[in-house]
Design a protein around this motif. Structure first.
Motif, PDB file in Angstrom:
ATOM      1  N   THR A  39       0.943  -0.997  -0.028  1.00 42.30           N
ATOM      2  CA  THR A  39       0.086  -0.044   0.030  1.00 42.30           C
ATOM      3  C   THR A  39       0.946   1.236   0.092  1.00 42.30           C
ATOM      4  O   THR A  39       2.113   1.131   0.151  1.00 42.30           O
ATOM      5  CB  THR A  39      -0.843  -0.144   1.156  1.00 42.30           C
ATOM      6  N   LYS A  40       0.150   2.341  -0.349  1.00 39.24           N
ATOM      7  CA  LYS A  40       1.042   3.709  -0.176  1.00 39.24           C
ATOM      8  C   LYS A  40       1.638   3.892   1.288  1.00 39.24           C
ATOM      9  O   LYS A  40       2.744   4.299   1.305  1.00 39.24           O
ATOM     10  CB  LYS A  40       0.105   4.714  -0.434  1.00 39.24           C
ATOM     11  N   GLU A  41       0.738   3.412   2.121  1.00 43.28           N
ATOM     12  CA  GLU A  41       1.398   3.577   3.727  1.00 43.28           C
ATOM     13  C   GLU A  41       2.688   2.892   3.922  1.00 43.28           C
ATOM     14  O   GLU A  41       3.319   3.384   4.302  1.00 43.28           O
ATOM     15  CB  GLU A  41       0.290   3.360   4.559  1.00 43.28           C
ATOM     16  N   ILE A  43       4.820   1.559   1.626  1.00 43.60           N
ATOM     17  CA  ILE A  43       5.938   2.220   1.025  1.00 43.60           C
ATOM     18  C   ILE A  43       6.459   3.712   1.586  1.00 43.60           C
ATOM     19  O   ILE A  43       7.748   3.644   1.639  1.00 43.60           O
ATOM     20  CB  ILE A  43       5.509   2.745  -0.677  1.00 43.60           C
ATOM     21  N   GLU A  44       5.705   4.580   1.946  1.00 43.61           N
ATOM     22  CA  GLU A  44       6.121   5.680   2.902  1.00 43.61           C
ATOM     23  C   GLU A  44       6.809   5.133   4.162  1.00 43.61           C
ATOM     24  O   GLU A  44       7.760   5.996   4.323  1.00 43.61           O
ATOM     25  CB  GLU A  44       4.887   6.676   3.085  1.00 43.61           C
ATOM     26  N   ARG A  47      10.133   4.037   3.179  1.00 44.05           N
ATOM     27  CA  ARG A  47      11.029   5.186   2.691  1.00 44.05           C
ATOM     28  C   ARG A  47      11.572   5.985   3.545  1.00 44.05           C
ATOM     29  O   ARG A  47      12.877   6.487   4.059  1.00 44.05           O
ATOM     30  CB  ARG A  47      10.344   6.249   1.818  1.00 44.05           C
TER      31      ARG A  47
END
Length: 53
Positions: A39-41, A43-44, A47
């Motif tokens: 999910t985008k979460e 991936i963030e 990072r």
């Protein structure tokens, strides 16, 4: 032997078997993603370095 086989082949596929196929005999299956995308979460978090293995 191969010459006989090649002589019978045509440019168009034989659709008779497909026309006789009965879709109602197929079983209903539930598909499950084996390797879902993150999910985008997630991936963030990765990072930022907050990901937990």
């Amino acid at each position: 032997m191969m010459a006989d086989r090649k002589a019978k082949m045509s440019d168009k596929p034989d659709m008779t078997e497909i026309a006789r196929f009965d879709k109602t005999k197929l079983k209903k299956t539930e598909t499950k993603e084996k390797n879902p995308l993150p999910t985008k979460e997630t991936i963030e978090q990765e990072r930022k370095g907050d990901a937990t293995p």
